[in-house]
Structure formats: C-alpha cells, structure tokens
Write an enzyme that holds these catalytic residues in place. Structure first.
Site, PDB file in Angstrom:
ATOM      1  N   GLY A 203      13.161  16.694  -9.780  1.00 46.83           N
ATOM      2  CA  GLY A 203      13.745  17.174  -8.452  1.00 46.83           C
ATOM      3  C   GLY A 203      12.775  17.392  -7.558  1.00 46.83           C
ATOM      4  N   HIS A 466       2.320   6.021  21.070  1.00 42.02           N
ATOM      5  CA  HIS A 466       1.557   5.229  20.464  1.00 42.02           C
ATOM      6  C   HIS A 466       0.015   6.205  20.506  1.00 42.02           C
ATOM      7  CE1 HIS A 466      -0.502   1.896  18.768  1.00 42.02           C
ATOM      8  NE2 HIS A 466      -1.309   2.084  19.840  1.00 42.02           N
TER       9      HIS A 466
END
Length: 487
Positions: A203, A466
């Site tokens: 986990g 971007h």
C-alpha cells in the site's frame, strides 16, 4: 465541578485539530484532548516526516544522474542517514509547534491525558469524559508537552468527537518488535541503513518506504498478497508504477504472502509463499510490516455506551454521527479511506453540522483523492476502470503518455500516464488516475472538476498552460473522445 464545553475532541491529529479550529472560528467553547503529541500520527510519524525523507531521496536520485542533465560532479553523492532523519524530525517538530499556536489562536483548550467517555449526552444533560494521566511518554525533546495545558479531571460537553486515529496492524506470528521487524515508527528514524530490507505490504506506506530505502542504496524486496502493487489503484497505473520501481532495482513479489519469519541476531529470514504454492526463503537485515492500520477504539468507553463499531472502526453517517446521540467520530478511527485530508474534511463537516450551519453537505468518499509519494508518484480519484465496468457503467477511457508531453521530456521524467474515465452517456467524469512526475500536485484539478460536476465539454474548453505536465490532463480527456492533439 466538571468544566463544561460545547465540544470536546479526543485526539489532535489532522481531523481533530482542524475540527477544533473550525469550532473555535464558529464561537463554540472547545477543548481537545491529547495524550502524546499535537498533530497526531500525520504530523509526527506519517504524512509530513515521510515526505521530508522522500524529498531527500529524490534529490539523491537526481544527483546520481547529473550527466543526464549535462552536469558534472566530481565524486559520488552519498546519504548521511542521521542527517536525513534529523531534517525530517525537524520538519515534523516545526508543524507540531504550529498546531499548538493554532489552538491558542482559536481559543481551544488543550487537555493533556487519556480520555474515556463515561456518559453520553441525554436531553439537557451533557456527555462526560474522564481524563487520566497519559501513559505515553515524551520520546523526543523536539515534541514536548505544550505549556499551559489542562490535565486530569472530569469534563463535560454536549458534543464529543472521537478523533483517535489508527495504528499499524500486526499479523499474528509476525508482530513488529522494533528491532528486526519495523513499523513506520522505526522505519522513519533508523539508526543505520540496512544493506537489505523486506517490505511486507505494498500500500502507500509500504511502497513509499520501499522507494525511500531503495534511493538510499538498500537492496529492497516487496511482498504483496494481491495481484498488483498499490491494490486500490487502477491496475494499468499500478502496472506502470511497478515497471518503473523494478527498473530502479526493487524486487517485487505479488500474489505472495509471508507465512513465517525466523529471527537471527541481526537479520530475518522470511518464508514467502508464492502463487504456485512454493515457499521461498528471503534473508534481509530488516523487515517493515506495512499490512495496513486499525482504528484506536480501545479504552474509550465505547462498548459500555453502545457505540456501534465494525472491523475495528467506529460506524458513522456522512456527518460524523454515531448511533449514540452526542457522540461523533472522524478520521482514521471512523474507517477508510484512512487519509489525513479525509479526516480534515470530516472534521469540518461534523463541526458545521453541530453548529447548525445551513447547506452542510455530507462527506462524499468517492471524491477523496489518494496519493502515493514514491518514485514515480501515483495519484487518483474516483472509480477505476475495473470498478466502473463492475458497476455496469458504459464508459469512455482516455489516456495520455508523459512521453508526448514537452515539460515531462524537459524534466527528464517522461515515463508516466494520465488516464480518465467518463460516463459515455452523460459525460460525467467518473475517475482519474495518474502516474509520473508531480502527479500528487496535479490530481486536485480532477477533484475540483468532479466536485463541480464538470463534463468533458468544460474540460476540453479549459486552457492549460504550456509547457506544463498538467497538459497531459487535457490531452487524456481529448483522447477519450477521439480528439487528442499531441499523440
């Protein structure tokens, strides 16, 4: 005579202290009971100090690959484990002190000791707790008992919130001993770096420690009983993470279990049974038991009061209410997902409902994000592809590889994937799953989208900056509808 409050909260972890802050903001007379350290496991032994360790590991990883970035360093960078641990403990101590400041700022009384609920509220009569001396000693000077706290005695409140958290689960016959078999407590502050380590359980806790120790140069083996590592994650995402972890040198066994551990003076031998029934013996200097956690429900008086529990956790509704009036529970002690941010949200919801604020929405566990801070990082929210199909949903799935993202390529971290799952008929975003650089910082964009009931149309028309790794999120959405632009 017992001092009376509007709200008493037992436990000062993320759920407890955030609930106390919100109660103070709303003018409720509030006290919080703590027996060990302000901030709970998260600030002191979990979320925060582990991320400090992982940050050191990340920098070490980068330093060992400087040539990939056109840089030259004479000699090899090596870890000083004592200094790495000291930094981690210092980060924890700073936040521990900050919780004390928040209590003072919001006029929350701190009661130091161990609380037991002796009466539930009935009619006009408040509930009652008895606080006894803490049996948990202060183990670190940087985490002292705060000044000006109240102590042993009887206190009353109309509303009592249980926020006692959870502790590591132990498997019979493979119980941690603090020396050869560790829990996250010992793994967080080792006196030395073992040459080899076996991690039982994959986990978030197990994989994060496996990733950290591998970065430190330790030979790490992970044993997981389920078919995939990080079993709550989407199988495709966990598969990519596994390949990257194995590329870093981790040895991973799935569909396998540790059946027995033999202890020597300074090592362990784990008997690992694989899927075909064969047993392999793995020798390691140390072992970490990371097979989950269990709620701290003992010695609180819950059984005598008739508070309903299930599999070691308190049963609650979406507002934190138990079946007994005036008694509530939030956070790990109230069941999965056992995450700090879920606890904080539950605490706020519980307090606002107690205060009678309008339009308080119950906690929606389907919109709780999960993050694993290994290398590469993994983050997700909502339904996996398998779960969506199991529920009979007609779905669209979109994917976008980090290999086509300019920022990821520039970072030198182009091995990742963003995956989204939509309802084909309505455009509802059902789930989002990511593996790669900084995805734990990106997943919140999808959480916000789901919370606002955003469809694919709004996401497609959202302008992403971007160059950023976040562009993979939009491209994955476009891919689900056959409109991907950069792949």
């Amino acid at each position: 005579m017992a001092e009376n409050y509007d709200v008493i909260i037992i436990g000062s972890g993320p759920g407890g202290y955030v609930a106390a802050v919100r109660a103070g903001q709303l003018g409720l007379k509030t006290a919080i009971v703590e027996r060990e350290h302000l901030g709970g496991i998260c600030l002191n032994w979990g979320c925060i100090p582990t991320k400090a360790l992982l940050r050191s590991a990340e920098i070490l990883d980068h330093s060992n690959h400087l040539k990939d970035y056109g840089l030259v360093l004479e000699g090899k960078v090596s870890p000083d484990v004592k200094a790495v641990v000291a930094r981690s403990r210092g980060v924890s101590a700073r936040l521990n002190t900050g919780v004390g400041f928040l209590m003072k700022k919001n006029k929350v009384d701190v009661i130091w000791g161990e609380a037991k609920i002796t009466k539930a509220a009935t009619g006009a009569q408040p509930g009652e707790i008895v606080v006894s001396k803490s049996t948990k000693p202060v183990v670190e000077p940087q985490h002292p008992v705060p000044k000006n706290v109240k102590g042993e005695g009887t206190y009353t409140a109309k509303h009592i919130i249980i926020a006692t958290g959870a502790r590591p689960r132990a498997l019979p016959g493979i119980e941690p001993d603090g020396k050869l078999i560790w829990t996250y407590f010992e793994a967080l502050k080792p006196d030395f770096l073992p040459k080899s380590l076996l991690v039982m359980g994959s986990g978030a806790i197990g994989i994060e420690f496996a990733s950290f120790y591998r970065s430190m140069g330790v030979d790490v083996t992970v044993v997981e009983v389920m078919p995939t590592i990080m079993p709550v994650e989407d199988a495709e995402i966990s598969g990519i993470a596994r390949k990257q972890l194995e590329k870093r040198g981790l040895k991973i066994f799935t569909k396998a279990k540790v059946t027995k551990v033999d202890k020597a003076a300074n090592s362990i031998t784990a008997h690992v049974e694989t899927e075909d029934g064969k047993v392999q013996q793995i020798v390691a200097d140390r072992m970490i038991s990371a097979v989950g956690v269990q709620g701290n429900i003992e010695n609180l008086g819950l059984e005598a009061l008739g508070v309903k529990t299930d599999r070691g956790c308190v049963v609650i509704d979406g507002y934190g209410k138990t079946n007994v009036p005036g008694i509530y529970a939030i956070g790990d002690v109230a069941g999965p997902p056992m995450l700090a941010h879920k606890a904080e949200h539950e605490g706020v919801v519980c307090i606002e409902k107690i205060a009678g604020l309008p339009n308080v929405h119950p906690t929606d566990k389907s919109k709780v994000p999960g993050c694993t801070y290994c290398q590469p990082q993994v983050a997700s929210v909502g339904l996996t592809e398998a779960k969506a199909k199991e529920l009979g949903r007609d779905i669209r799935v979109g994917r976008f590889s980090f290999a086509f993202n300019g920022k990821a390529i520039a970072l030198g971290e182009d091995q990742g994937l963003c995956k989204v799952i939509f309802d084909k008929k309505t455009g509802e975003l059902l789930g989002a799953h990511m593996v790669g650089a900084e995805v734990t910082e990106l997943i919140q964009g999808f959480v916000v989208a789901m919370n606002l009931e955003t469809t694919e149309e709004e996401l497609m028309h959202t302008i992403f900056p971007h160059p950023t790794v976040s562009e993979t999120m939009k491209e994955a959405v476009l891919d689900a509808y056959g409109r991907v632009l950069n792949a």
